[in-house]
Design an enzyme around this catalytic site. Structure first.
Site, mmCIF file in Angstrom:
data_model
loop_
_atom_site.group_PDB
_atom_site.id
_atom_site.type_symbol
_atom_site.label_atom_id
_atom_site.label_comp_id
_atom_site.label_asym_id
_atom_site.label_seq_id
_atom_site.Cartn_x
_atom_site.Cartn_y
_atom_site.Cartn_z
ATOM 1 N N LYS A 1 34.398 60.905 -13.289
ATOM 2 C CA LYS A 1 35.132 59.997 -12.603
ATOM 3 C C LYS A 1 36.717 60.242 -13.130
ATOM 4 C CE LYS A 1 33.800 57.277 -10.588
ATOM 5 N NZ LYS A 1 33.146 57.288 -9.412
ATOM 6 N N THR B 1 36.725 65.149 -9.976
ATOM 7 C CA THR B 1 36.104 66.572 -10.123
ATOM 8 C C THR B 1 35.428 66.889 -8.658
ATOM 9 O OG1 THR B 1 33.958 65.689 -11.028
ATOM 10 C CG2 THR B 1 35.318 66.387 -12.456
ATOM 11 N N SER C 1 36.978 52.710 -13.748
ATOM 12 C CA SER C 1 36.377 53.430 -12.491
ATOM 13 C C SER C 1 34.780 53.967 -13.102
ATOM 14 C CB SER C 1 36.928 55.009 -12.444
ATOM 15 O OG SER C 1 36.556 55.491 -11.121
ATOM 16 N N LYS D 1 33.500 57.052 -3.355
ATOM 17 C CA LYS D 1 34.773 57.307 -4.084
ATOM 18 C C LYS D 1 35.965 56.205 -3.449
ATOM 19 C CE LYS D 1 32.632 61.071 -5.597
ATOM 20 N NZ LYS D 1 32.197 61.145 -6.899
ATOM 21 N N GLY D 2 36.747 56.066 -4.467
ATOM 22 C CA GLY D 2 37.807 55.103 -4.160
ATOM 23 C C GLY D 2 37.076 53.630 -3.993
ATOM 24 N N THR E 1 37.021 49.635 -5.010
ATOM 25 C CA THR E 1 37.761 48.766 -5.692
ATOM 26 C C THR E 1 37.575 48.523 -7.007
ATOM 27 O OG1 THR E 1 38.457 47.847 -3.341
ATOM 28 C CG2 THR E 1 39.080 46.532 -5.402
#
EC number: 2.8.2.-
Length: 419
Positions: free
Chosen positions: A170, A173, A259, A376-377, A379
């Site tokens: 996280k 990478t 994350s 990915k990304g 919330t």
């Protein structure tokens, strides 16, 4: 047998610190031994619970580490000081903590650990999407091995990697791997082989067969973020090739932990809250550093293990934050480190406001930018500000130690003051 000491490497065996540091190390060792004796004599209760634990960074490669709890106010010991052999007992702090204990015990099934022989780091089942079937496809005859998206023909030979992205989970990478794969002189496996932590018994020929074919002058790479926190990985990689170049993407450990938790929550919505999992006893402010989401972010602890085998000059630390705000700048450092011509530039990136991070595009055509997947990304859930504050206080001395070891200031504390 350990490799020769690397003189001048901060935190390494061959470095000679100032007298003050040696004195601090001796004091830490003395305190650790006192606490160890007390633990062996069966000391329990609040006094034992509050005793600070040292960084068990200088343990012999392959030696198991014990899960450790740290008070939120504890300062890190010298990275070379041995830690206690047993963790203080987990205090009961109500039903919520009990639920966390139950869930964590359920996660520690046999084999579900990051270290090959230790249960100190839980391995979340969703840590990697790589499966044996995917690795089999990558290594099958005629397969491109998940190599780069460049127009490199499918001929050449399979080689062991000359460079590895070893962490952190996280941290960014996948973004780094996709960006470097845009370089025509790089061929990389798309899946995570997990050779040096889970598949080492399969041998180097199996590992080589997973790699894509490369031409003379091209670099073979792979990324497996869990290597950075695997005790045995540095020794095993050094045994394969002592000149291997290592890349570590690091990120504010508090944000990284949240994350990490968010990823787990998306797969297991029934897990306890972040606040419950982060503490062994919230009233006492006792951080649960045995939880992998917390422990991965103690970068200084893990780096000490790597510096026993590799000089600092062979390790590049990439800022996960700058990989978002200035991807071209970070990629310039990566290409320089790998000895590559700077081909991946700002023309290769397009910032996606919806995702909140850059996407890749081909500068020579007008095709749509290629963004990372929906995983990915995500919330992040809203976390109690007091918990954030306690975690930042916990991580600060470890961050300072990491800055000193790497010679880089990632300014994670500055980011906190700007919020």
């Amino acid at each position: 047998m350990s490799p020769p000491a690397q003189p001048g490497v901060p935190g390494g065996r061959g470095s000679k610190g100032p007298p003050a540091r040696k004195l601090l190390c001796m004091c830490s060792l003395s305190l650790c031994l006192t606490y160890l004796c007390y633990s062996l004599m069966g000391g329990t209760g609040p006094a034992a619970l509050r005793s600070p634990a040292a960084l068990p960074a200088s343990a012999a490669p392959g030696a198991p580490r014990s899960p450790t709890a740290f008070p939120a106010t504890a300062a890190p010991r010298s990275a070379g000081a041995p830690g206690p052999s047993a963790a203080p007992p987990r205090a009961s702090n109500g039903s919520r903590e009990g639920a966390a204990d139950t869930w964590l015990r359920a996660q520690l099934a046999p084999g579900e650990v990051i270290t090959a022989q230790s249960g100190a780091f839980e391995r979340d089942p969703q840590e990697s999407s790589t499966t044996d079937e995917e690795l089999s496809r990558a290594g099958s005859p005629g397969s491109r091995g998940g190599g780069s998206s460049s127009t490199t023909p499918d001929y050449g030979e399979k080689r062991l990697p000359q460079a590895l992205i070893i962490g952190v989970k996280k941290g960014g990478t996948r973004a780094l791997l996709e960006a470097i794969r845009a370089h025509p002189d790089v061929r990389a496996v798309g899946t995570e082989p997990h050779f040096f932590d889970r598949n080492y018994e399969k041998g180097l020929e199996w590992y080589r067969n997973v790699m894509p074919k490369t031409l003379e002058g091209q670099i073979t790479m792979e990324k497996t973020p869990s290597y950075f926190v695997t005790n045995e990985a540095p020794r095993r990689i050094h045994s394969m090739a002592k000149d291997t170049k290592l890349i570590v993407v690091v990120r504010d450990p508090v944000t990284r932990a949240i994350s990490d938790y968010t990823q787990t929550l998306s797969k297991k919505p029934e897990i306890p809250t972040f606040e419950v999992l982060a503490f062994k006893n919230r009233t006492l402010g006792l951080i649960d550093a045995s939880w992998s989401a917390i422990r991965i972010g103690i970068y200084a602890l893990h780096l000490e293990n790597w510096l026993q085998y590799f000089p600092l000059s062979q390790i590049l630390f990439v800022s996960g934050e700058r990989l978002i705000t200035d991807p071209a700048g970070e990629m310039a450092k990566v290409q320089d480190f790998l000895g590559l011509k700077r081909i991946v530039t700002e023309k290769h990136f397009y910032f996606n406001k919806t995702k909140g991070f850059p996407c890749l595009k081909k500068p020579e055509d007008s095709s749509a930018p290629r963004c990372l997947g929906k995983s990915k990304g995500r919330t992040h859930p809203k976390i109690d500000p007091d918990v954030i504050h306690r975690l930042r206080k916990f991580y600060k001395p470890f961050n300072v130690m990491f800055y000193q070891m790497t010679g880089q200031d990632f300014q994670w504390e500055q980011e906190e003051s700007d919020k």
